[in-house]
Write a protein that holds these residues in place. Structure first.
Motif, PDB file in Angstrom:
ATOM      1  N   SER A   1       0.940  -1.254   0.023  1.00 57.35           N
ATOM      2  CA  SER A   1       0.159  -0.038  -0.147  1.00 57.35           C
ATOM      3  C   SER A   1       1.002   1.327  -0.711  1.00 57.35           C
ATOM      4  O   SER A   1       2.133   1.057   0.487  1.00 57.35           O
ATOM      5  N   PRO A   2       0.339   2.260   0.069  1.00 57.37           N
ATOM      6  CA  PRO A   2       1.222   3.602   0.230  1.00 57.37           C
ATOM      7  C   PRO A   2       1.170   3.636   1.573  1.00 57.37           C
ATOM      8  O   PRO A   2       1.048   3.279   2.354  1.00 57.37           O
ATOM      9  N   LEU A   3       1.985   4.835   1.585  1.00 59.13           N
ATOM     10  CA  LEU A   3       2.026   5.235   2.927  1.00 59.13           C
ATOM     11  C   LEU A   3       0.533   5.407   3.965  1.00 59.13           C
ATOM     12  O   LEU A   3      -0.361   5.918   3.412  1.00 59.13           O
ATOM     13  N   LEU A   4       0.633   5.019   5.254  1.00 57.95           N
ATOM     14  CA  LEU A   4      -0.897   5.248   6.204  1.00 57.95           C
ATOM     15  C   LEU A   4      -1.574   6.374   6.310  1.00 57.95           C
ATOM     16  O   LEU A   4      -2.398   6.864   6.202  1.00 57.95           O
ATOM     17  N   SER A   5      -0.077   7.348   5.815  1.00 55.83           N
ATOM     18  CA  SER A   5      -0.593   8.842   6.015  1.00 55.83           C
ATOM     19  C   SER A   5      -1.154   9.215   4.172  1.00 55.83           C
ATOM     20  O   SER A   5      -2.523   9.961   4.808  1.00 55.83           O
ATOM     21  N   ASP A   6      -1.100   8.505   3.800  1.00 59.24           N
ATOM     22  CA  ASP A   6      -2.265   8.099   2.535  1.00 59.24           C
ATOM     23  C   ASP A   6      -3.162   7.939   2.323  1.00 59.24           C
ATOM     24  O   ASP A   6      -4.604   8.225   1.255  1.00 59.24           O
ATOM     25  N   ILE A   7      -3.184   6.730   2.710  1.00 55.04           N
ATOM     26  CA  ILE A   7      -4.391   5.611   3.027  1.00 55.04           C
ATOM     27  C   ILE A   7      -5.573   6.104   3.760  1.00 55.04           C
ATOM     28  O   ILE A   7      -6.712   5.886   3.039  1.00 55.04           O
ATOM     29  N   ASP A   8      -4.770   7.162   5.268  1.00 51.58           N
ATOM     30  CA  ASP A   8      -6.292   6.811   6.679  1.00 51.58           C
ATOM     31  C   ASP A   8      -6.579   9.047   5.625  1.00 51.58           C
ATOM     32  O   ASP A   8      -6.495   9.542   4.863  1.00 51.58           O
ATOM     33  N   GLY A   9      -8.657   8.043   5.419  1.00 48.21           N
ATOM     34  CA  GLY A   9      -9.343   9.295   4.996  1.00 48.21           C
ATOM     35  C   GLY A   9      -8.859   9.426   2.868  1.00 48.21           C
ATOM     36  O   GLY A   9      -9.869  10.370   3.119  1.00 48.21           O
ATOM     37  N   ASN A  10      -9.129   8.877   2.259  1.00 48.08           N
ATOM     38  CA  ASN A  10      -8.836   8.595   1.316  1.00 48.08           C
ATOM     39  C   ASN A  10      -9.373   6.579   1.066  1.00 48.08           C
ATOM     40  O   ASN A  10      -9.155   5.912   0.622  1.00 48.08           O
ATOM     41  N   ASN A  11     -10.647   7.123   0.644  1.00 46.18           N
ATOM     42  CA  ASN A  11     -11.975   5.981   0.642  1.00 46.18           C
ATOM     43  C   ASN A  11     -11.269   5.085  -0.209  1.00 46.18           C
ATOM     44  O   ASN A  11     -11.175   3.978   0.018  1.00 46.18           O
ATOM     45  N   GLN A  12     -10.618   5.285  -1.988  1.00 43.87           N
ATOM     46  CA  GLN A  12      -9.976   4.522  -2.940  1.00 43.87           C
ATOM     47  C   GLN A  12      -8.895   3.874  -2.239  1.00 43.87           C
ATOM     48  O   GLN A  12      -9.358   2.476  -1.998  1.00 43.87           O
ATOM     49  N   GLN A  13      -8.089   4.306  -1.225  1.00 41.66           N
ATOM     50  CA  GLN A  13      -7.019   3.490  -0.974  1.00 41.66           C
ATOM     51  C   GLN A  13      -7.583   1.978   0.075  1.00 41.66           C
ATOM     52  O   GLN A  13      -6.626   1.893   0.151  1.00 41.66           O
ATOM     53  N   ARG A  14      -8.154   2.733   0.866  1.00 37.79           N
ATOM     54  CA  ARG A  14      -8.504   2.216   1.826  1.00 37.79           C
ATOM     55  C   ARG A  14      -9.685   1.098   1.891  1.00 37.79           C
ATOM     56  O   ARG A  14      -9.642  -0.111   1.958  1.00 37.79           O
ATOM     57  N   LYS A  15     -10.493   1.019   0.145  1.00 38.37           N
ATOM     58  CA  LYS A  15     -10.880  -0.162  -0.398  1.00 38.37           C
ATOM     59  C   LYS A  15      -9.875  -0.943  -1.084  1.00 38.37           C
ATOM     60  O   LYS A  15     -10.299  -2.346  -0.631  1.00 38.37           O
ATOM     61  N   ALA A  16      -8.730  -0.042  -1.645  1.00 36.88           N
ATOM     62  CA  ALA A  16      -7.939  -1.122  -1.805  1.00 36.88           C
ATOM     63  C   ALA A  16      -7.395  -2.184  -1.207  1.00 36.88           C
ATOM     64  O   ALA A  16      -7.106  -3.302  -1.609  1.00 36.88           O
ATOM     65  N   LEU A  17      -6.617  -1.639  -0.043  1.00 38.21           N
ATOM     66  CA  LEU A  17      -6.169  -1.989   0.813  1.00 38.21           C
ATOM     67  C   LEU A  17      -7.140  -3.563   1.847  1.00 38.21           C
ATOM     68  O   LEU A  17      -6.558  -4.356   2.380  1.00 38.21           O
ATOM     69  N   TRP A  18      -8.418  -3.069   2.163  1.00 39.89           N
ATOM     70  CA  TRP A  18      -9.485  -4.238   2.558  1.00 39.89           C
ATOM     71  C   TRP A  18      -9.784  -4.995   2.021  1.00 39.89           C
ATOM     72  O   TRP A  18      -9.141  -6.214   2.175  1.00 39.89           O
ATOM     73  N   GLN A  19      -9.422  -4.796   0.130  1.00 43.79           N
ATOM     74  CA  GLN A  19      -9.362  -6.146  -1.331  1.00 43.79           C
ATOM     75  C   GLN A  19      -8.228  -6.510  -0.802  1.00 43.79           C
ATOM     76  O   GLN A  19      -8.778  -7.940  -1.097  1.00 43.79           O
ATOM     77  N   GLN A  20      -7.077  -6.250  -0.628  1.00 49.43           N
ATOM     78  CA  GLN A  20      -6.176  -6.908  -0.674  1.00 49.43           C
ATOM     79  C   GLN A  20      -6.248  -8.486   0.893  1.00 49.43           C
ATOM     80  O   GLN A  20      -5.994  -9.399   0.878  1.00 49.43           O
ATOM     81  N   ILE A  21      -6.642  -7.441   1.887  1.00 51.52           N
ATOM     82  CA  ILE A  21      -6.868  -8.169   3.107  1.00 51.52           C
ATOM     83  C   ILE A  21      -7.826  -9.257   3.474  1.00 51.52           C
ATOM     84  O   ILE A  21      -8.044 -10.616   3.450  1.00 51.52           O
ATOM     85  N   CYS A  22      -8.966  -9.137   2.340  1.00 56.98           N
ATOM     86  CA  CYS A  22     -10.342  -9.930   2.427  1.00 56.98           C
ATOM     87  C   CYS A  22      -9.541 -11.321   1.372  1.00 56.98           C
ATOM     88  O   CYS A  22      -9.874 -12.035   1.319  1.00 56.98           O
ATOM     89  N   THR A  23      -8.561 -10.847   0.196  1.00 56.27           N
ATOM     90  CA  THR A  23      -8.138 -11.860  -0.379  1.00 56.27           C
ATOM     91  C   THR A  23      -8.090 -13.033  -0.104  1.00 56.27           C
ATOM     92  O   THR A  23      -8.017 -14.079  -0.049  1.00 56.27           O
ATOM     93  N   TYR A  24      -7.270 -12.564   1.390  1.00 52.85           N
ATOM     94  CA  TYR A  24      -6.565 -13.762   2.170  1.00 52.85           C
ATOM     95  C   TYR A  24      -7.747 -14.649   3.365  1.00 52.85           C
ATOM     96  O   TYR A  24      -7.001 -15.910   4.012  1.00 52.85           O
ATOM     97  N   SER A  25      -8.856 -14.163   3.665  1.00 51.00           N
ATOM     98  CA  SER A  25      -9.534 -14.707   4.240  1.00 51.00           C
ATOM     99  C   SER A  25     -10.403 -15.684   3.599  1.00 51.00           C
ATOM    100  O   SER A  25     -11.378 -16.353   3.603  1.00 51.00           O
ATOM    101  N   GLU A  26     -10.718 -15.772   1.530  1.00 49.72           N
ATOM    102  CA  GLU A  26     -11.047 -16.273   0.933  1.00 49.72           C
ATOM    103  C   GLU A  26     -11.033 -17.878   0.880  1.00 49.72           C
ATOM    104  O   GLU A  26     -10.066 -17.766   1.366  1.00 49.72           O
TER     105      GLU A  26
END
Length: 133
Positions: free
Chosen positions: A108-133
């Motif tokens: 991901s980008p730096l944490l400061s670039d993700i916090d408050g950026n819905n698109q970046q947060r969604k991309a991170l969440w999608q990565q996390i979810c790929t491992y729970s499938e």
């Protein structure tokens, strides 16, 4: 008794320091980084999360059923020093990923670039979810 260089650093308020590229010094032995057995995630980032970034990190970890006590931070140049052992998660934030260690890899980008950026947060969440499938 302090040496001149130690006294000078002390006067500047610097009590510890770390070489950014110790491998560039001939004959320098780079100390290995041993992760504690309870470490579930290694966060590799050029910045240490503090303040609002640490709060954001804690929220992400909570969604993954992890706590701040279960993660460790290293700077990108320290990845090669980490002893190869089993870590469940590797999160490369704001730096290229490395195949030195094995685990579930998040990039991901730096944490400061993700916090408050819905698109970046969604991309991170999608990565996390790929491992729970």
């Amino acid at each position: 008794m302090q040496t001149n260089s130690t006294a000078y650093l002390s006067e500047m308020g610097i009590d510890t320091y770390q070489l950014m590229h110790p491998q560039r010094l001939s004959g320098c032995q780079v100390a290995a980084i041993n992760l504690p057995s309870d470490c579930k995630m290694l966060l590799v980032s050029p910045t240490l999360p503090e303040g609002s970034q640490a709060e954001f990190l804690e929220r992400v970890l909570k969604s993954m059923q992890l706590t701040l006590a279960q993660i460790r931070h290293v700077f990108p140049q320290q990845v090669d020093q980490v002893q190869p052992q089993s870590v469940e998660w590797l999160w490369f934030a704001g730096c290229p990923s490395s195949d030195t260690l094995q685990g579930k890899v998040l990039s991901s980008p730096l944490l400061s670039d993700i916090d408050g950026n819905n698109q970046q947060r969604k991309a991170l969440w999608q990565q996390i979810c790929t491992y729970s499938e």
